[in-house]
Scaffold this motif. Structure first.
Motif, PDB file in Angstrom:
ATOM      1  N   PHE A 108      59.662  32.313  28.331  1.00  0.00           N
ATOM      2  CA  PHE A 108      58.492  33.103  27.944  1.00  0.00           C
ATOM      3  C   PHE A 108      57.835  32.592  26.667  1.00  0.00           C
ATOM      4  O   PHE A 108      57.451  33.364  25.789  1.00  0.00           O
ATOM      5  N   THR A 109      57.722  31.277  26.580  1.00  0.00           N
ATOM      6  CA  THR A 109      57.119  30.624  25.434  1.00  0.00           C
ATOM      7  C   THR A 109      55.885  29.855  25.874  1.00  0.00           C
ATOM      8  O   THR A 109      55.871  29.261  26.942  1.00  0.00           O
ATOM      9  N   VAL A 110      54.847  29.874  25.054  1.00  0.00           N
ATOM     10  CA  VAL A 110      53.661  29.061  25.291  1.00  0.00           C
ATOM     11  C   VAL A 110      53.784  27.813  24.428  1.00  0.00           C
ATOM     12  O   VAL A 110      54.043  27.912  23.228  1.00  0.00           O
ATOM     13  N   VAL A 111      53.604  26.643  25.043  1.00  0.00           N
ATOM     14  CA  VAL A 111      53.667  25.380  24.314  1.00  0.00           C
ATOM     15  C   VAL A 111      52.371  24.639  24.579  1.00  0.00           C
ATOM     16  O   VAL A 111      51.941  24.492  25.722  1.00  0.00           O
ATOM     17  N   LYS A 112      51.738  24.162  23.504  1.00  0.00           N
ATOM     18  CA  LYS A 112      50.523  23.373  23.683  1.00  0.00           C
ATOM     19  C   LYS A 112      50.472  22.293  22.618  1.00  0.00           C
ATOM     20  O   LYS A 112      51.023  22.451  21.526  1.00  0.00           O
ATOM     21  N   GLY A 113      49.866  21.190  22.945  1.00  0.00           N
ATOM     22  CA  GLY A 113      49.703  20.104  21.990  1.00  0.00           C
ATOM     23  C   GLY A 113      50.419  18.840  22.421  1.00  0.00           C
ATOM     24  O   GLY A 113      51.032  18.775  23.475  1.00  0.00           O
ATOM     25  N   SER A 114      50.328  17.826  21.585  1.00  0.00           N
ATOM     26  CA  SER A 114      50.966  16.541  21.874  1.00  0.00           C
ATOM     27  C   SER A 114      52.422  16.585  21.434  1.00  0.00           C
ATOM     28  O   SER A 114      52.875  17.557  20.851  1.00  0.00           O
ATOM     29  N   ARG A 121      54.718  30.015  20.955  1.00  0.00           N
ATOM     30  CA  ARG A 121      54.741  31.445  20.670  1.00  0.00           C
ATOM     31  C   ARG A 121      55.283  32.167  21.883  1.00  0.00           C
ATOM     32  O   ARG A 121      55.108  31.723  23.022  1.00  0.00           O
ATOM     33  N   LYS A 122      55.949  33.259  21.650  1.00  0.00           N
ATOM     34  CA  LYS A 122      56.509  34.068  22.733  1.00  0.00           C
ATOM     35  C   LYS A 122      55.398  34.852  23.418  1.00  0.00           C
ATOM     36  O   LYS A 122      54.445  35.274  22.782  1.00  0.00           O
ATOM     37  N   VAL A 123      55.533  35.025  24.731  1.00  0.00           N
ATOM     38  CA  VAL A 123      54.572  35.830  25.477  1.00  0.00           C
ATOM     39  C   VAL A 123      55.298  37.002  26.119  1.00  0.00           C
ATOM     40  O   VAL A 123      56.483  36.922  26.433  1.00  0.00           O
ATOM     41  N   THR A 124      54.577  38.095  26.296  1.00  0.00           N
ATOM     42  CA  THR A 124      55.124  39.259  26.986  1.00  0.00           C
ATOM     43  C   THR A 124      54.117  39.689  28.041  1.00  0.00           C
ATOM     44  O   THR A 124      52.934  39.390  27.951  1.00  0.00           O
ATOM     45  N   GLY A 125      54.599  40.374  29.041  1.00  0.00           N
ATOM     46  CA  GLY A 125      53.717  40.897  30.068  1.00  0.00           C
ATOM     47  C   GLY A 125      53.122  39.820  30.966  1.00  0.00           C
ATOM     48  O   GLY A 125      52.088  40.023  31.582  1.00  0.00           O
ATOM     49  N   LEU A 126      53.781  38.669  31.064  1.00  0.00           N
ATOM     50  CA  LEU A 126      53.271  37.581  31.884  1.00  0.00           C
ATOM     51  C   LEU A 126      53.377  37.938  33.361  1.00  0.00           C
ATOM     52  O   LEU A 126      54.424  38.381  33.820  1.00  0.00           O
ATOM     53  N   LYS A 127      52.296  37.782  34.098  1.00  0.00           N
ATOM     54  CA  LYS A 127      52.309  38.039  35.534  1.00  0.00           C
ATOM     55  C   LYS A 127      52.942  36.867  36.273  1.00  0.00           C
ATOM     56  O   LYS A 127      52.782  35.721  35.894  1.00  0.00           O
TER      57      LYS A 127
END
Length: 173
Positions: A108-114, A121-127
């Motif tokens: 439940f983590t968002v990863v972006k970049g090189s 960042r942690k995410v909650t409520g992901l469908k």
């Protein structure tokens, strides 16, 4: 029941149920779970992909070596992402477009970049990604010979779907 677009190449791999592989994708030595959407022109090698995974176009997962990449359930992978061999992307993670993943991704983590800079960042409520209605709709089109196909110039033509119908079919707004 799966939908494998023309011009896709699946070698020594096992697909689950209700998987959709779009045009020009190449999958080698990979096990894929159920309800997986694989977009256009992906290269997936030596990998294990869980259930309810969405992979956007032109991504590269794993390489031709012994270290398997593992994509767990309910993962979203953005366009042109690269996931190195031996990496595990844990359940519910979101990988941003054009992100190069060089280390395991926590659940439940968002990863972006090189690879030099990532923002997590942690995410909650992901469908949970669910493309089954959309897949079944396109299987019906294929049965009626109305599905995507090349024209005389080699261009691929598909039907147009407006955003409200897409939301109805996928549950994604």
């Amino acid at each position: 029941m799966n939908l494998i677009d023309d011009e896709s190449n699946i070698i020594d791999s096992k697909l689950g149920n209700f998987d959709w592989v779009r045009l020009f994708s190449k999958i080698t030595n990979t096990k894929i779970g159920d309800d997986v959407f694989i977009g256009f022109s992906n290269l997936i090698q030596n990998s294990v992909i869980g259930n309810n995974v969405q992979i956007a176009s032109r991504s590269v997962i794993g390489f031709a070596n012994e270290n398997y990449a593992v994509i767990e359930d309910c993962v979203w992978i953005g366009a042109q992402a690269i996931i190195d061999p031996g990496i595990t992307v844990h359940e519910g993670a979101v990988i941003g477009a054009r992100t190069h993943v060089t280390k395991d991704v926590a659940p439940f983590t968002v990863v972006k970049g090189s690879s030099e800079y990532t923002h997590e960042r942690k995410v909650t409520g992901l469908k949970k990604p669910n493309f089954r209605k959309f897949l079944l709709y396109h299987l019906q089109l294929k049965e009626r010979n109305m599905y995507i196909k090349a024209d005389a110039n080699g261009n691929y033509i598909s039907d147009r779907i407006n955003s409200s119908y897409y939301e109805y079919l996928t549950g994604i707004s």
